[in-house]
Design a protein around this motif. Structure first.
Motif, short mmCIF file in Angstrom:
data_model
loop_
_atom_site.label_atom_id
_atom_site.label_comp_id
_atom_site.label_asym_id
_atom_site.label_seq_id
_atom_site.Cartn_x
_atom_site.Cartn_y
_atom_site.Cartn_z
N ILE A 1 0.87 -1.20 -0.05
CA ILE A 1 -0.04 0.05 -0.06
C ILE A 1 0.75 1.49 -0.14
O ILE A 1 0.72 2.06 -0.83
N VAL A 2 1.80 1.53 0.81
CA VAL A 2 2.68 2.69 1.22
C VAL A 2 3.45 3.03 -0.05
O VAL A 2 3.66 4.09 -0.38
N ILE A 3 4.13 2.01 -0.24
CA ILE A 3 5.48 2.47 -1.53
C ILE A 3 4.86 2.39 -2.92
O ILE A 3 3.91 1.76 -3.30
N SER A 4 5.58 3.28 -3.56
CA SER A 4 5.42 3.30 -4.94
C SER A 4 6.25 2.43 -5.53
O SER A 4 7.48 1.75 -5.17
N ILE A 5 5.69 1.80 -6.74
CA ILE A 5 6.35 0.99 -7.58
C ILE A 5 6.73 1.41 -9.16
O ILE A 5 5.37 1.70 -9.68
N PRO B 1 1.31 4.11 -7.75
CA PRO B 1 1.93 5.37 -6.82
C PRO B 1 1.74 5.05 -5.38
O PRO B 1 1.06 4.04 -4.74
N ALA B 2 2.56 5.96 -4.70
CA ALA B 2 2.60 5.51 -3.12
C ALA B 2 1.06 5.87 -2.59
O ALA B 2 0.38 6.72 -3.06
N GLY B 3 0.89 4.95 -1.60
CA GLY B 3 -0.52 5.16 -0.88
C GLY B 3 -1.50 4.30 -1.45
O GLY B 3 -2.75 4.43 -1.02
N ASP C 1 13.16 -4.49 11.43
CA ASP C 1 13.38 -2.89 11.49
C ASP C 1 12.08 -2.32 10.69
O ASP C 1 11.55 -1.19 11.05
N MET C 2 11.76 -2.94 9.57
CA MET C 2 10.77 -2.27 8.95
C MET C 2 9.25 -2.49 9.31
O MET C 2 8.45 -1.88 9.33
N CYS C 3 9.18 -3.93 9.68
CA CYS C 3 7.82 -4.29 10.29
C CYS C 3 7.39 -4.13 11.62
O CYS C 3 6.29 -3.85 11.83
N GLY C 4 8.39 -3.97 12.39
CA GLY C 4 8.23 -3.60 13.82
C GLY C 4 7.34 -4.84 14.42
O GLY C 4 7.15 -6.11 13.88
N THR C 5 6.57 -4.44 15.32
CA THR C 5 5.53 -5.61 15.86
C THR C 5 4.20 -5.25 15.55
O THR C 5 3.35 -5.78 15.92
N THR C 6 4.03 -4.11 14.83
CA THR C 6 2.68 -3.67 14.78
C THR C 6 2.45 -3.20 13.07
O THR C 6 3.53 -2.90 12.64
N ALA D 1 5.07 -0.50 10.69
CA ALA D 1 5.28 -0.72 9.26
C ALA D 1 4.89 0.39 8.34
O ALA D 1 5.52 0.67 7.59
N PHE D 2 3.58 0.69 8.71
CA PHE D 2 3.07 1.62 7.70
C PHE D 2 3.87 3.18 8.01
O PHE D 2 4.24 3.81 6.97
N ALA D 3 4.42 3.38 9.12
CA ALA D 3 4.95 4.83 9.66
C ALA D 3 6.33 4.45 9.05
O ALA D 3 7.10 5.53 8.47
N TYR D 4 7.04 3.49 9.02
CA TYR D 4 8.52 3.15 8.56
C TYR D 4 8.42 3.46 7.21
O TYR D 4 9.22 4.03 6.57
#
Length: 89
Positions: free
Chosen positions: A12-16, A28-30, A62-67, A71-74
């Motif tokens: 969802i978050v990253i652009s490709i 697009p991102a988002g 680091d990227m995914c964390g525990t929630t 992950a979305f914020a990172y």
């Protein structure tokens, strides 16, 4: 580390920038990838049509964390840092 079921932050978050089925100019991102299933899994996983960038972005603590929120914020910050002309919040 394996992806957290139902998170889909990277879908969802990253652009490709590379083409993918249904999106010849990339994503697009988002924007949620159109290949996410109702369970928020990739329907292209393991298929040759899956963009290389998706397979090159492995899950990590680091990227995914525990929630999912982590992950979305990172990934939002990573996208901001790697996209030219993106304003700071």
């Amino acid at each position: 580390m394996e992806c957290r079921a139902g998170c889909a932050a990277c879908c969802i978050v990253i652009s490709i920038s590379s083409p993918l089925p249904g999106l010849p100019h990339g994503k697009p991102a988002g924007m949620p990838c159109p290949h996410l299933t109702a369970e928020r899994r990739c329907s292209l996983f393991g298929q040759p049509e899956r963009p290389a960038v998706c397979g090159e972005l492995p899950a990590s603590l680091d990227m995914c964390g525990t929630t999912d929120q982590h992950a979305f914020a990172y990934l939002e910050e990573l996208e901001r840092l790697t996209t030219p002309n993106t304003p700071s919040p």
